[in-house]
Scaffold this active site. Structure first.
Site, PDB file in Angstrom:
ATOM      1  N   GLU A  87     116.967  -8.597  40.073  1.00 45.78           N
ATOM      2  CA  GLU A  87     115.680  -8.262  39.412  1.00 45.78           C
ATOM      3  C   GLU A  87     115.828  -6.837  39.499  1.00 45.78           C
ATOM      4  O   GLU A  87     116.047  -5.934  40.491  1.00 45.78           O
ATOM      5  CB  GLU A  87     114.873  -8.810  40.515  1.00 45.78           C
ATOM      6  N   LYS A 281     107.432 -13.017  49.109  1.00 48.90           N
ATOM      7  CA  LYS A 281     108.486 -12.994  48.288  1.00 48.90           C
ATOM      8  C   LYS A 281     108.985 -11.439  47.907  1.00 48.90           C
ATOM      9  O   LYS A 281     110.060 -11.273  47.851  1.00 48.90           O
ATOM     10  CB  LYS A 281     107.965 -13.594  46.823  1.00 48.90           C
ATOM     11  N   ASP A 297     123.527 -16.711  54.710  1.00 47.96           N
ATOM     12  CA  ASP A 297     123.130 -17.905  53.940  1.00 47.96           C
ATOM     13  C   ASP A 297     121.630 -17.429  53.766  1.00 47.96           C
ATOM     14  O   ASP A 297     120.850 -17.595  54.507  1.00 47.96           O
ATOM     15  CB  ASP A 297     123.225 -19.057  54.906  1.00 47.96           C
ATOM     16  N   HIS A 394     107.627  -1.842  37.026  1.00 46.47           N
ATOM     17  CA  HIS A 394     108.639  -2.857  36.443  1.00 46.47           C
ATOM     18  C   HIS A 394     108.987  -2.713  35.110  1.00 46.47           C
ATOM     19  O   HIS A 394     110.126  -3.174  34.893  1.00 46.47           O
ATOM     20  CB  HIS A 394     107.662  -4.170  36.737  1.00 46.47           C
TER      21      HIS A 394
HETATM   22  C1  MEV Z   1     108.230  -9.158  42.706  1.00 48.59           C
HETATM   23  O1  MEV Z   1     109.640  -9.607  42.624  1.00 48.59           O
HETATM   24  C2  MEV Z   1     107.940  -8.935  44.035  1.00 48.59           C
HETATM   25  C3  MEV Z   1     106.107  -8.627  43.842  1.00 48.59           C
HETATM   26  O2  MEV Z   1     105.561  -9.552  43.060  1.00 48.59           O
HETATM   27  C4  MEV Z   1     105.892  -8.659  45.279  1.00 48.59           C
HETATM   28  C5  MEV Z   1     104.186  -8.523  45.467  1.00 48.59           C
HETATM   29  O3  MEV Z   1     103.440  -8.900  44.623  1.00 48.59           O
HETATM   30  O4  MEV Z   1     103.955  -7.884  46.471  1.00 48.59           O
HETATM   31  C6  MEV Z   1     105.962  -7.364  43.124  1.00 48.59           C
END
Ligand code: MEV
Length: 444
Positions: A87, A281, A297, A394
């Site tokens: 990513e 995430k 893992d 991003h």
């Molecule tokens: C993207 O990989 C992760 C985010 O969505 C985490 C978040 O929203 O805190 C940017």
């Protein structure tokens, strides 16, 4: 018909080239596909063989970027941390954050415990009390019979910590379990734990058969398996600073205002599982990348982290903020089962280099490093979300991917990046520009 597949017999017995022939027979351009698969084979046949032996039915390798996050200060020690992830913005986000916190004392960690868990699930079709009354005798035997398996681990300071009897028979008739806890020191411990559990099962059956007071058919072992939920193999990680040390994190923004908005951002993740999932995430973006780079893992780590995020009975944020007496503290507790010996760690050449780069950490030190990178990613994400928004960073990174997708010539990429400095990036906006500037299909 391409793409449709009948039952294949003996696929695993075929040579790699035979497998490739079958696979590429399903591609529109079989020859082209074969050439691509083959181009990813390692140039050293010994290395290719090693890679193929990690798995089954391997036809090619699947490279992912191996990246470095610099300036990761954890408990006063600074690391260059390897991160394997595709990513685009994750490493940049981690690196921004680790540099920021490097100047503010870095990341602090505390290992809460290192307990691993395994279970033998069984049906007890007899009087429960008969087993409860004899459990101490059984437990002693279970541990004794495992001696051959545990001897080396015990020498290294690990082994079986305890075995309890747990009862689920109010939910499923007769269902009970041997709930065992282990210390596996520097290994993740999956093989060790599963071997102990299977020995427990054999001993349990033998012991049961030797007892006249038990019904002959009174014990049925269902399965033996480690648990990936290891809530007591957990690290606490935090960063901390006085508020005015965060002044101008965004030009003109006071540390106090930033902290107020940041806390609210995290508060939403504490309250709403839709947000907690994405928030967590973001933590796991960093954690998984370190876990992968060190040959661990990541599925186990993911499963554990998200299950633990529900340990209060409701899925919530793994990280929390406090602002007290002018001090901002951002903290997470993350459970992991990591290893620095066994598994891929002494086989995969890049994993070996990762561990060397980290100074051959112990499993607990690696827990601290991975947790610090996770918190670093989380800090960057929430910081951007509550200030400039996520797309700015991003999409700038995404621009590189879009340019590659559109085959923008290497020597024109800088101009495109410059053009999009103050504009919204999207596939169509880049395509439009590429067409206007006659950049598509141009050979360098
Ligand atoms: C993207 O990989 C992760 C985010 O969505 C985490 C978040 O929203 O805190 C940017």
């Amino acid at each position: 018909m391409k793409g449709e597949q009948k039952l294949v017999h003996g696929f695993s017995k075929k040579s790699r080239d035979e497998k490739l022939e079958i696979v590429t027979g399903h591609h529109a351009d079989s020859e082209g596909a074969l050439a691509i698969f083959k181009s990813f084979h390692h140039s050293d046949p010994k290395m290719q063989k090693l890679l193929e032996e990690f798995s089954e039915n391997t036809v090619s390798n699947f490279p992912l970027p191996y990246n470095i996050c610099p300036n990761v200060m954890v408990d006063g020690k600074t690391y260059l941390v390897p991160m394997v992830i595709e990513e685009s913005s994750v490493v940049a986000a981690a690196a921004n954050s680790t540099k920021y916190w490097y100047g503010r004392g870095g990341f602090h960690t505390e290992i809460i415990d290192t307990e691993k868990i395994g279970q033998v699930h069984f049906l007890w079709k007899d009087d429960k009390q008969l087993l409860i009354d004899r459990f101490d005798e059984l437990k002693e035997l279970l541990i004794k019979d495992c001696f051959d398996i545990t001897e080396n681990m015990v020498k290294r300071g690990g082994g079986i910590r305890d075995i309890e009897l747990r009862d689920f028979s109010d939910q499923e008739p007769g269902l009970m379990q041997l709930y065992a806890t282990f210390e596996t020191i520097d290994s993740m411990g999956a093989n060790f734990i599963n071997s102990c559990l299977e020995q427990f099962s054999a001993t349990f059956k033998k012991w049961h058969a030797s007892k006249r007071e038990f019904r002959k058919d009174g014990l049925e072992v269902i399965m033996c398996i480690l648990s990936n939920l290891t809530p007591n193999c957990r690290v606490r990680v935090y960063v901390e600073t006085i508020l005015d040390q965060m002044d101008n994190i965004l030009p003109g923004m006071t540390g106090a205002e930033f902290a107020r908005r940041f806390r609210l951002g995290v508060r939403v993740a504490e309250l709403d599982p839709h947000r907690s999932t994405t928030h967590n995430k973001g933590i796991m973006n960093g954690v998984d990348a370190v876990v992968l780079a060190t040959g661990n893992d990541f599925r186990a780590v993911e499963a554990c982290a998200h299950a633990y995020a529900s340990h209060t009975g409701r899925y919530t944020s793994l990280s929390h903020v406090t602002i007290k007496d002018n001090v901002f503290r951002f903290e997470a507790e993350i459970p992991f089962a990591l290893g620095v010996v066994g598994g891929l760690t002494n086989l995969h050449p890049l994993v070996k280099l990762s561990l060397e780069l980290l100074g051959y950490p112990s499993a607990t030190e690696l827990m601290s490093i991975a947790a610090a990178v996770g918190l670093a990613n989380n800090f960057s994400a929430v910081k951007n979300l509550v200030t400039v928004g996520i797309q700015q960073g991003h999409m700038k990174m995404h621009l590189l991917n879009i340019m590659n997708q559109l085959n923008i010539p290497e020597n024109r990429k800088a101009e495109v990046i410059e053009y999009f400095k103050d504009k919204v990036v999207s596939v169509s906006s880049v395509r439009n520009l590429a067409e206007r500037w006659h950049l598509t299909g141009v050979k360098e």
